[in-house]
Scaffold this active site. Structure first.
Site, PDB file in Angstrom:
ATOM      1  N   GLU A  61     -37.303 107.993 -71.685  1.00 30.08           N
ATOM      2  CA  GLU A  61     -36.326 107.869 -72.790  1.00 30.08           C
ATOM      3  C   GLU A  61     -36.566 109.011 -73.774  1.00 30.08           C
ATOM      4  O   GLU A  61     -37.637 109.637 -73.739  1.00 30.08           O
ATOM      5  CB  GLU A  61     -36.523 106.527 -73.508  1.00 30.08           C
ATOM      6  N   PRO A  62     -35.593 109.256 -74.662  1.00 30.82           N
ATOM      7  CA  PRO A  62     -35.793 110.338 -75.632  1.00 30.82           C
ATOM      8  C   PRO A  62     -37.095 110.176 -76.429  1.00 30.82           C
ATOM      9  O   PRO A  62     -37.771 111.167 -76.713  1.00 30.82           O
ATOM     10  CB  PRO A  62     -34.557 110.216 -76.545  1.00 30.82           C
ATOM     11  N   GLU A  96     -42.974 113.623 -63.251  1.00 30.17           N
ATOM     12  CA  GLU A  96     -43.879 112.648 -62.593  1.00 30.17           C
ATOM     13  C   GLU A  96     -45.260 112.695 -63.246  1.00 30.17           C
ATOM     14  O   GLU A  96     -46.286 112.551 -62.587  1.00 30.17           O
ATOM     15  CB  GLU A  96     -43.989 112.928 -61.091  1.00 30.17           C
ATOM     16  N   THR A 143     -46.910 114.980 -66.703  1.00 31.12           N
ATOM     17  CA  THR A 143     -47.207 116.407 -66.900  1.00 31.12           C
ATOM     18  C   THR A 143     -48.626 116.705 -66.403  1.00 31.12           C
ATOM     19  O   THR A 143     -49.458 115.795 -66.264  1.00 31.12           O
ATOM     20  CB  THR A 143     -47.129 116.800 -68.392  1.00 31.12           C
ATOM     21  N   GLU A 169     -50.916 118.049 -68.025  1.00 27.27           N
ATOM     22  CA  GLU A 169     -51.909 117.639 -69.038  1.00 27.27           C
ATOM     23  C   GLU A 169     -52.288 116.170 -68.802  1.00 27.27           C
ATOM     24  O   GLU A 169     -53.464 115.805 -68.839  1.00 27.27           O
ATOM     25  CB  GLU A 169     -51.349 117.814 -70.462  1.00 27.27           C
TER      26      GLU A 169
HETATM   27  C1  LIG Z   1     -35.745 117.919 -64.068  1.00 28.95           C
HETATM   28  C2  LIG Z   1     -36.385 116.636 -64.530  1.00 28.95           C
HETATM   29  C3  LIG Z   1     -36.234 115.485 -63.745  1.00 28.95           C
HETATM   30  C4  LIG Z   1     -36.782 114.273 -64.168  1.00 28.95           C
HETATM   31  N1  LIG Z   1     -36.574 113.141 -63.429  1.00 28.95           N
HETATM   32  C5  LIG Z   1     -36.930 111.938 -63.949  1.00 28.95           C
HETATM   33  C6  LIG Z   1     -36.525 110.720 -63.305  1.00 28.95           C
HETATM   34  O1  LIG Z   1     -35.904 110.727 -62.231  1.00 28.95           O
HETATM   35  N2  LIG Z   1     -36.819 109.542 -63.906  1.00 28.95           N
HETATM   36  C7  LIG Z   1     -37.506 109.475 -65.078  1.00 28.95           C
HETATM   37  O2  LIG Z   1     -37.741 108.373 -65.577  1.00 28.95           O
HETATM   38  N3  LIG Z   1     -37.937 110.609 -65.710  1.00 28.95           N
HETATM   39  C8  LIG Z   1     -37.650 111.829 -65.171  1.00 28.95           C
HETATM   40  N4  LIG Z   1     -38.027 112.991 -65.819  1.00 28.95           N
HETATM   41  C9  LIG Z   1     -38.793 112.902 -67.051  1.00 28.95           C
HETATM   42  C10 LIG Z   1     -40.223 113.450 -66.932  1.00 28.95           C
HETATM   43  O3  LIG Z   1     -41.020 112.584 -66.170  1.00 28.95           O
HETATM   44  C11 LIG Z   1     -40.740 113.693 -68.356  1.00 28.95           C
HETATM   45  O4  LIG Z   1     -40.030 114.806 -68.855  1.00 28.95           O
HETATM   46  C12 LIG Z   1     -42.235 113.942 -68.398  1.00 28.95           C
HETATM   47  O5  LIG Z   1     -42.938 112.759 -68.095  1.00 28.95           O
HETATM   48  C13 LIG Z   1     -42.698 114.443 -69.772  1.00 28.95           C
HETATM   49  O6  LIG Z   1     -42.167 113.683 -70.812  1.00 28.95           O
HETATM   50  P1  LIG Z   1     -41.455 114.447 -72.044  1.00 28.95           P
HETATM   51  O7  LIG Z   1     -40.458 115.367 -71.481  1.00 28.95           O
HETATM   52  O8  LIG Z   1     -40.989 113.430 -73.007  1.00 28.95           O
HETATM   53  O9  LIG Z   1     -42.608 115.327 -72.694  1.00 28.95           O
HETATM   54  P2  LIG Z   1     -43.649 114.842 -73.808  1.00 28.95           P
HETATM   55  O10 LIG Z   1     -44.287 113.560 -73.395  1.00 28.95           O
HETATM   56  O11 LIG Z   1     -43.012 114.911 -75.155  1.00 28.95           O
HETATM   57  O12 LIG Z   1     -44.765 115.978 -73.714  1.00 28.95           O
HETATM   58  C14 LIG Z   1     -44.677 117.222 -74.429  1.00 28.95           C
HETATM   59  C15 LIG Z   1     -46.008 117.961 -74.239  1.00 28.95           C
HETATM   60  O13 LIG Z   1     -47.092 117.181 -74.808  1.00 28.95           O
HETATM   61  C16 LIG Z   1     -48.111 117.007 -73.830  1.00 28.95           C
HETATM   62  N5  LIG Z   1     -48.766 115.714 -74.008  1.00 28.95           N
HETATM   63  C17 LIG Z   1     -48.199 114.500 -74.225  1.00 28.95           C
HETATM   64  N6  LIG Z   1     -49.135 113.552 -74.286  1.00 28.95           N
HETATM   65  C18 LIG Z   1     -50.330 114.165 -74.090  1.00 28.95           C
HETATM   66  C19 LIG Z   1     -51.688 113.725 -74.032  1.00 28.95           C
HETATM   67  N7  LIG Z   1     -52.026 112.431 -74.180  1.00 28.95           N
HETATM   68  N8  LIG Z   1     -52.652 114.647 -73.836  1.00 28.95           N
HETATM   69  C20 LIG Z   1     -52.350 115.958 -73.685  1.00 28.95           C
HETATM   70  N9  LIG Z   1     -51.087 116.435 -73.718  1.00 28.95           N
HETATM   71  C21 LIG Z   1     -50.098 115.555 -73.915  1.00 28.95           C
HETATM   72  C22 LIG Z   1     -47.363 117.073 -72.505  1.00 28.95           C
HETATM   73  O14 LIG Z   1     -48.240 117.347 -71.433  1.00 28.95           O
HETATM   74  C23 LIG Z   1     -46.360 118.173 -72.765  1.00 28.95           C
HETATM   75  O15 LIG Z   1     -46.992 119.417 -72.598  1.00 28.95           O
HETATM   76  C24 LIG Z   1     -37.528 114.215 -65.385  1.00 28.95           C
HETATM   77  C25 LIG Z   1     -37.704 115.390 -66.150  1.00 28.95           C
HETATM   78  C26 LIG Z   1     -37.128 116.581 -65.741  1.00 28.95           C
HETATM   79  C27 LIG Z   1     -37.300 117.805 -66.606  1.00 28.95           C
END
Ligand SMILES: Cc1cc2nc3c(=O)[nH]c(=O)nc-3n(C[C@H](O)[C@H](O)[C@H](O)COP(=O)(O)OP(=O)(O)OC[C@H]3O[C@@H](n4cnc5c(N)ncnc54)[C@H](O)[C@@H]3O)c2cc1C
Length: 385
Positions: free
Chosen positions: A129-130, A367, A369, A371
């Protein structure tokens, strides 16, 4: 639809060959066009469906092939060798099938798997989610009980192929009870449910053969029988099931890197400068050697993770994270170096390695990140401090 029986490992080779042939005959000739057009390739999905790949992870009891992690990773790797998008569509759907198998009761499995096996249905995962990405437990989508139904409200984004899928597996919390935090469950929602409204498809750096969708659930009524598993089981069991998808992402990374390395080697043989093939320069030979060494190491980690996953090893969380992190970082390095071997041609749209470089970048992000993968590996070492 072809149905396989996967008792023997000889069949693993046959399946790998089948995936490789499909990739070469059908996907490779379309890959540039799909990338440029940025539209979902329904024809490719149709081929995956007809070859039986959508039912690969569906248990034999429910009419599928009962493929194990080794079979899924082999197919994903072969598809990714020519096109990362097709491999990601396969993985996103297959992860959902694994999730259904882990959570659903037999009646639900018969219904959902029947739609995959007989109807060729595609499933999409809706967790992110956002406001809840890496911190998936912070999700805000709610599922309120109303008689024989649940009413879902919330926003999901970045969901792979959610606009073309037949069903979505939606993670939602049920607040108001005595449990804190509110229990999170998984709901199978038909895409044509009138309460499900697609908001937009994102424009992406790469992976143009998949759609990445934001949608809203507005008083979306789902029969209570479509909640998979007991209340609150969705999060723990669901996320554990999704760990297998990380190994598949790692296999996709290995396949993509292999494809890029093959192209780089061929180019190093063919391209001549200073009167000789550029591959005769030691500077490029060492580059190719390093790519090959890293790729070999990534492959060993993926193989190890497959073995641990298939035997339900207790350290699977850490091992799958190691494989995903290392293989996807390797794919990015190999793809970038392959572009370097191609020189200017590597930066031109339509060149295979240019697309690979854009496509594999997201493997380090979704799936979980990389990190977060390191967090899991460290937790395996230290426990929760
Ligand atoms: C092309 C694409 C397809 C996708 N497909 C799906 C799907 O089919 N279904 C679904 O549900 N989701 C899907 N996603 C979502 C994806 O799993 C998330 O984008 C991902 O888990 C990261 O979440 P976020 O984008 O909110 O980044 P954030 O969680 O905001 O992370 C931002 C940064 O902070 C770092 N960070 C966050 N927490 C920590 C921590 N505890 N320690 C160190 N670093 C940290 C992260 O590693 C990253 O570098 C998809 C995303 C993309 C781009």
């Amino acid at each position: 639809v072809t149905h396989w029986t996967l008792d023997e490992d000889a069949e693993l080779t046959a399946m790998r060959t089948m995936a490789r042939d499909l990739a070469a005959a059908v996907i490779a000739p379309r890959a540039v066009e799909i990338d440029e057009g940025e539209t979902f390739p329904h024809d490719v999905l149709d081929h995956l469906r007809r070859q039986g790949f959508l039912a690969l992870a569906v248990p034999e009891k429910f009419g599928g092939a009962g493929g194990r992690l080794r079979h899924v990773t082999a197919v994903a790797e072969e598809l990714a060798r020519v096109d990362v998008s097709s491999a990601c569509t396969f993985n996103s759907h297959t992860s959902c099938a694994v999730l259904v198998d882990a959570l659903a009761d037999d009646e639900q499995k018969a219904r959902l798997f029947g739609r995959i096996v007989d109807g060729g249905a595609l499933i999409s995962l809706a967790l992110t989610e956002p406001g809840a990405g890496s911190d998936a437990a912070a999700l805000r989508t709610t599922a309120a009980r109303a008689g024989d139904s649940f009413v879902l409200n919330g926003v999901k984004h970045y969901c792979t192929n959610a606009d073309v899928a037949d069903h979505l597996l939606v993670f939602a919390a049920t607040p108001g009870g005595d449990r804190d935090p509110a229990p999170i469950s998984v709901y199978a929602v038909a895409r044509d449910n009138p309460g499900l409204r697609i908001r937009r498809c994102e424009k992406k750096t790469g992976l143009h053969g998949t759609t990445t969708v934001e949608f809203e659930l507005v008083d979306c009524v789902v029969p209570a029988t479509d909640r998979l598993g007991a209340e609150g089981e969705g999060f723990r069991t669901g996320l554990r099931a999704l760990q297998r998808g990380r190994v598949v992402v790692a296999a996709i990374a290995v396949g993509a890197a292999e494809g890029a390395l093959e192209q780089a080697v061929a180019h190093a043989r063919d391209r001549r400068q200073f009167g000789v093939p550029i591959g005769s320069f030691q500077g490029l030979q060492f580059k190719l050697a390093d790519m090959s060494i890293q790729l070999a190491a990534a492959r060993r980690l993926v193989d190890h993770a497959v073995r641990v996953g298939e035997s339900d090893g207790p350290d699977f969380a850490s091992v799958s994270a190691q494989a995903k992190c290392f293989a996807t970082d390797t794919a990015m390095t190999v793809a970038t170096e392959a572009v370097q071997v191609f020189g200017g041609a590597g930066y031109i749209r339509g060149t295979h390695v240019e697309r690979v470089m854009r496509d594999v970048r997201v493997l380090q992000i979704f799936e979980g990140t990389n990190e977060l993968m390191r967090v899991l590996v460290a937790r395996g070492l230290l426990g929760r401090l």
